[in-house]
Design a protein around this motif. Structure first.
Motif, PDB file in Angstrom:
ATOM      1  N   GLY A   1       9.325   9.257   6.506  1.00 44.40           N
ATOM      2  CA  GLY A   1       8.333   9.567   5.489  1.00 44.40           C
ATOM      3  C   GLY A   1       8.947   9.873   4.147  1.00 44.40           C
ATOM      4  N   GLU A   2      10.254  10.100   4.133  1.00 48.22           N
ATOM      5  CA  GLU A   2      10.947  10.419   2.881  1.00 48.22           C
ATOM      6  C   GLU A   2      10.801   9.281   1.865  1.00 48.22           C
ATOM      7  OE1 GLU A   2      15.511  11.479   1.374  1.00 48.22           O
ATOM      8  OE2 GLU A   2      15.084  11.069   3.492  1.00 48.22           O
ATOM      9  N   LEU A   3      10.726   8.041   2.364  1.00 50.71           N
ATOM     10  CA  LEU A   3      10.600   6.874   1.485  1.00 50.71           C
ATOM     11  C   LEU A   3       9.158   6.388   1.402  1.00 50.71           C
ATOM     12  CD1 LEU A   3      13.807   4.922   2.596  1.00 50.71           C
ATOM     13  CD2 LEU A   3      13.510   6.445   0.627  1.00 50.71           C
TER      14      LEU A   3
ATOM     15  N   ASP B   1       0.858  -1.183   0.000  1.00 54.44           N
ATOM     16  CA  ASP B   1       0.000   0.000   0.000  1.00 54.44           C
ATOM     17  C   ASP B   1       0.897   1.237   0.000  1.00 54.44           C
ATOM     18  OD1 ASP B   1      -2.173   1.728   0.243  1.00 54.44           O
ATOM     19  OD2 ASP B   1      -3.169   0.460   1.732  1.00 54.44           O
ATOM     20  N   ASN B   2       0.379   2.338  -0.524  1.00 57.61           N
ATOM     21  CA  ASN B   2       1.143   3.594  -0.457  1.00 57.61           C
ATOM     22  C   ASN B   2       0.348   4.705   0.193  1.00 57.61           C
ATOM     23  OD1 ASN B   2      -0.696   4.223  -2.439  1.00 57.61           O
ATOM     24  ND2 ASN B   2       0.788   4.281  -4.119  1.00 57.61           N
ATOM     25  N   ASN B   3      -0.718   4.309   0.902  1.00 57.01           N
ATOM     26  CA  ASN B   3      -1.539   5.288   1.618  1.00 57.01           C
ATOM     27  C   ASN B   3      -1.535   4.942   3.099  1.00 57.01           C
ATOM     28  OD1 ASN B   3      -3.443   6.985   2.720  1.00 57.01           O
ATOM     29  ND2 ASN B   3      -5.030   6.557   1.201  1.00 57.01           N
ATOM     30  N   PRO B   4      -0.841   5.729   3.926  1.00 56.63           N
ATOM     31  CA  PRO B   4      -0.735   5.394   5.349  1.00 56.63           C
ATOM     32  C   PRO B   4      -2.056   5.471   6.101  1.00 56.63           C
ATOM     33  CG  PRO B   4       0.176   7.565   4.933  1.00 56.63           C
ATOM     34  CD  PRO B   4      -0.091   6.953   3.594  1.00 56.63           C
ATOM     35  N   GLU B   5      -3.076   6.063   5.491  1.00 55.19           N
ATOM     36  CA  GLU B   5      -4.378   6.150   6.145  1.00 55.19           C
ATOM     37  C   GLU B   5      -5.188   4.863   5.985  1.00 55.19           C
ATOM     38  OE1 GLU B   5      -5.104   8.691   8.070  1.00 55.19           O
ATOM     39  OE2 GLU B   5      -3.182   9.606   7.527  1.00 55.19           O
ATOM     40  N   ASN B   6      -4.747   3.995   5.100  1.00 54.91           N
ATOM     41  CA  ASN B   6      -5.421   2.711   4.932  1.00 54.91           C
ATOM     42  C   ASN B   6      -5.038   1.761   6.055  1.00 54.91           C
ATOM     43  OD1 ASN B   6      -6.689   3.513   2.591  1.00 54.91           O
ATOM     44  ND2 ASN B   6      -5.128   2.650   1.247  1.00 54.91           N
ATOM     45  N   HIS B   7      -5.929   0.838   6.363  1.00 48.87           N
ATOM     46  CA  HIS B   7      -5.682  -0.127   7.431  1.00 48.87           C
ATOM     47  C   HIS B   7      -5.288  -1.485   6.860  1.00 48.87           C
ATOM     48  CE1 HIS B   7      -6.970   2.914  10.143  1.00 48.87           C
ATOM     49  NE2 HIS B   7      -8.230   2.891   9.726  1.00 48.87           N
ATOM     50  N   PHE B   8      -5.139  -2.454   7.751  1.00 47.75           N
ATOM     51  CA  PHE B   8      -4.627  -3.758   7.350  1.00 47.75           C
ATOM     52  C   PHE B   8      -5.520  -4.443   6.319  1.00 47.75           C
ATOM     53  CE2 PHE B   8      -4.538  -8.376   7.670  1.00 47.75           C
ATOM     54  CZ  PHE B   8      -3.197  -8.611   7.409  1.00 47.75           C
ATOM     55  N   SER B   9      -4.882  -5.081   5.359  1.00 43.73           N
ATOM     56  CA  SER B   9      -5.557  -5.944   4.399  1.00 43.73           C
ATOM     57  C   SER B   9      -4.568  -7.017   3.959  1.00 43.73           C
ATOM     58  CB  SER B   9      -6.027  -5.148   3.183  1.00 43.73           C
ATOM     59  OG  SER B   9      -6.447  -6.027   2.149  1.00 43.73           O
ATOM     60  N   TYR B  10      -5.045  -8.248   3.850  1.00 47.68           N
ATOM     61  CA  TYR B  10      -4.178  -9.293   3.303  1.00 47.68           C
ATOM     62  C   TYR B  10      -3.759  -8.965   1.877  1.00 47.68           C
ATOM     63  CZ  TYR B  10      -5.235 -12.303   7.297  1.00 47.68           C
ATOM     64  OH  TYR B  10      -5.337 -12.830   8.559  1.00 47.68           O
TER      65      TYR B  10
ATOM     66  N   GLY C   1       3.653   2.555   4.178  1.00 46.30           N
ATOM     67  CA  GLY C   1       2.659   1.571   3.836  1.00 46.30           C
ATOM     68  C   GLY C   1       1.398   1.827   4.644  1.00 46.30           C
ATOM     69  N   ALA C   2       0.508   0.853   4.671  1.00 52.95           N
ATOM     70  CA  ALA C   2      -0.745   0.986   5.419  1.00 52.95           C
ATOM     71  C   ALA C   2      -0.456   1.198   6.902  1.00 52.95           C
ATOM     72  CB  ALA C   2      -1.601  -0.261   5.228  1.00 52.95           C
ATOM     73  N   ASP C   3      -1.274   2.034   7.553  1.00 54.55           N
ATOM     74  CA  ASP C   3      -1.132   2.311   8.982  1.00 54.55           C
ATOM     75  C   ASP C   3       0.275   2.775   9.342  1.00 54.55           C
ATOM     76  OD1 ASP C   3      -3.727   1.896  10.007  1.00 54.55           O
ATOM     77  OD2 ASP C   3      -3.457  -0.271   9.865  1.00 54.55           O
ATOM     78  N   TYR C   4       0.917   3.497   8.432  1.00 55.38           N
ATOM     79  CA  TYR C   4       2.252   4.053   8.657  1.00 55.38           C
ATOM     80  C   TYR C   4       3.315   2.977   8.888  1.00 55.38           C
ATOM     81  CZ  TYR C   4       0.080   8.606   8.653  1.00 55.38           C
ATOM     82  OH  TYR C   4      -0.616   9.732   8.269  1.00 55.38           O
ATOM     83  N   HIS C   5       3.096   1.819   8.332  1.00 56.95           N
ATOM     84  CA  HIS C   5       4.113   0.770   8.373  1.00 56.95           C
ATOM     85  C   HIS C   5       5.169   1.041   7.292  1.00 56.95           C
ATOM     86  CE1 HIS C   5       1.400  -1.252  11.079  1.00 56.95           C
ATOM     87  NE2 HIS C   5       2.310  -2.196  11.265  1.00 56.95           N
ATOM     88  N   PRO C   6       6.289   0.332   7.345  1.00 61.98           N
ATOM     89  CA  PRO C   6       7.333   0.572   6.346  1.00 61.98           C
ATOM     90  C   PRO C   6       6.825   0.366   4.919  1.00 61.98           C
ATOM     91  CG  PRO C   6       8.199  -0.747   8.144  1.00 61.98           C
ATOM     92  CD  PRO C   6       6.719  -0.639   8.362  1.00 61.98           C
ATOM     93  N   SER C   7       7.185   1.283   4.062  1.00 62.71           N
ATOM     94  CA  SER C   7       6.916   1.130   2.632  1.00 62.71           C
ATOM     95  C   SER C   7       7.896   0.114   2.053  1.00 62.71           C
ATOM     96  CB  SER C   7       7.102   2.471   1.925  1.00 62.71           C
ATOM     97  OG  SER C   7       8.480   2.862   1.988  1.00 62.71           O
ATOM     98  N   GLU C   8       7.681  -0.230   0.814  1.00 64.99           N
ATOM     99  CA  GLU C   8       8.622  -1.145   0.156  1.00 64.99           C
ATOM    100  C   GLU C   8      10.023  -0.548   0.115  1.00 64.99           C
ATOM    101  OE1 GLU C   8       9.283  -3.446  -4.130  1.00 64.99           O
ATOM    102  OE2 GLU C   8       7.337  -2.510  -3.680  1.00 64.99           O
TER     103      GLU C   8
END
Length: 357
Positions: A322-324, A162-171, A327-334
């Motif tokens: 945040g520079e990189l 995901d690339n939207n930190p406002e989204n929540h968990f999804s498989y 992911g969802a819920d402010y988890h690490p992005s790829e």
């Protein structure tokens, strides 16, 4: 058309076609000795292997042009790698038990790696069989270096697609093969086990009472399947050279924590792990999500624990800014996970350098 494009085209065609048995196809049971596995798997009398942890993998070689896989319905997401450079995702829904992974491949030797990409405690995935139109080849040899990663959502790959930190968990957006742990293991060519669950802690899970919680990592660690206490894990089946522990983000969540309880529970858990793996090196990690007082408190505990015993080390991966992206819920992005993997790979490379693996 290049060979890579041909294979990608083959995958695209295969994904859209239902399973139809062919007279020339043979079914290989998952328990076949030519298949190598990574991860905690519970084998039953029928030769089916059940598992729950992300990163559980099947590796084998075969001669032929097509590959199908049989698993339990609702197993969820797998990442397929063929000949080291082709990846795709396959998702087994409630109505799927056999799916085509690839067809129209060149009629030659292929190496295969099938990795479970999500947390499976709600999906009950299995390896049941593999179906090919040729023959199995000599088994894939496992690497000598063995690493175990014990962790939480960061290790699982929560929200990493995901690339939207406002989204929540999804498989749908969880993918362990993009996580720092998977990337590090592959970079070091390691055989690896993942023991991880989103939201889990050492003494307190995410959002739990300050005084502690049940179903924490120390209470679940000794079992083959997460939240199933019927089957103890045989620790001698996988004796890691290195154990990386990344726990503390959930223990300190919402600022509602007792750092002394975190320290005492972590110390007891570490002692238990040392009993199981007396020859291992233990690396106590902080991940990218903690900031401020919580990060400093956890670092202080881990520094003290590392100083108490030999073969125990400390490493902090860079906090995310945040520079990189997130992911969802402010988890690490790829990209953040890739940076974490680069940092940890360099550290572990130096740690194992004197040894021959």
């Amino acid at each position: 058309m290049t060979s890579t494009l041909k294979l990608l085209s083959a995958f695209a065609i295969a994904a859209s076609q239902p399973f139809i048995a062919s007279a020339k196809e043979i079914k290989i049971p998952a328990s076949d000795e030519s298949i190598r596995y990574m991860g905690r798997i519970l084998w039953d009398d029928s030769g089916c292997g059940s598992f729950t942890f992300p990163g559980t993998s099947a590796l084998f070689n075969f001669n032929g042009t097509s590959l199908k896989m049989e698993t339990s319905p609702r197993s969820g997401k797998f990442v397929i790698e063929i000949d080291n450079d082709i990846h795709r995702q396959v998702v087994f829904s409630a109505t799927d038990s056999i799916m085509t992974l690839a067809e129209n491949l060149p009629d030659t030797l292929h190496n295969v790696r099938i990795t479970y990409a999500i947390e499976g405690y709600e999906h009950n995935p299995q390896f049941r069989s593999f179906i090919i139109d040729g023959e199995m080849a000599s088994p894939t040899e496992k690497p000598d270096l063995k690493i175990e990663f014990i962790g939480n959502s960061i290790t699982c790959g929560y929200g990493i697609e995901d690339n939207n930190p406002e989204n929540h968990f999804s498989y749908d957006t969880e993918n362990h093969t993009l996580s720092y742990a998977y990337r590090t293991a592959r970079a070091l060519n390691a055989d690896f086990n993942i023991v991880a669950r989103s939201g889990i802690g050492v003494y307190r899970n995410f959002g739990s009472p300050r005084e502690g919680d049940i179903k924490t990592m120390p209470l679940e660690y000794d079992y083959t399947l997460l939240y199933n206490h019927d089957h103890k894990w045989n620790h001698s089946a996988f004796m890691p050279d290195i154990v990386c522990i990344n726990l503390g983000t959930n223990d300190t969540s919402e600022g509602n924590y007792d750092i002394s309880l975190y320290e005492s529970h972590y110390r007891d858990f570490l002692s238990h792990l040392r009993e199981k793996y007396p020859d291992a090196k233990f690396v106590l990690l902080t991940g990218s999500m903690m900031q401020g007082k919580e990060l400093e408190d956890v670092k202080g505990v881990l520094d003290r624990l590392a100083s108490e015993c030999n073969s125990t080390y400390r490493f902090d991966m860079s906090p995310q800014t945040g520079e990189l992206g997130y992911g969802a819920d402010y988890h690490p992005s790829e990209r953040q996970a890739e940076k974490m993997a680069e940092e940890l790979t360099a550290y572990l490379s130096a740690l194992i350098k004197p040894e021959s693996h």
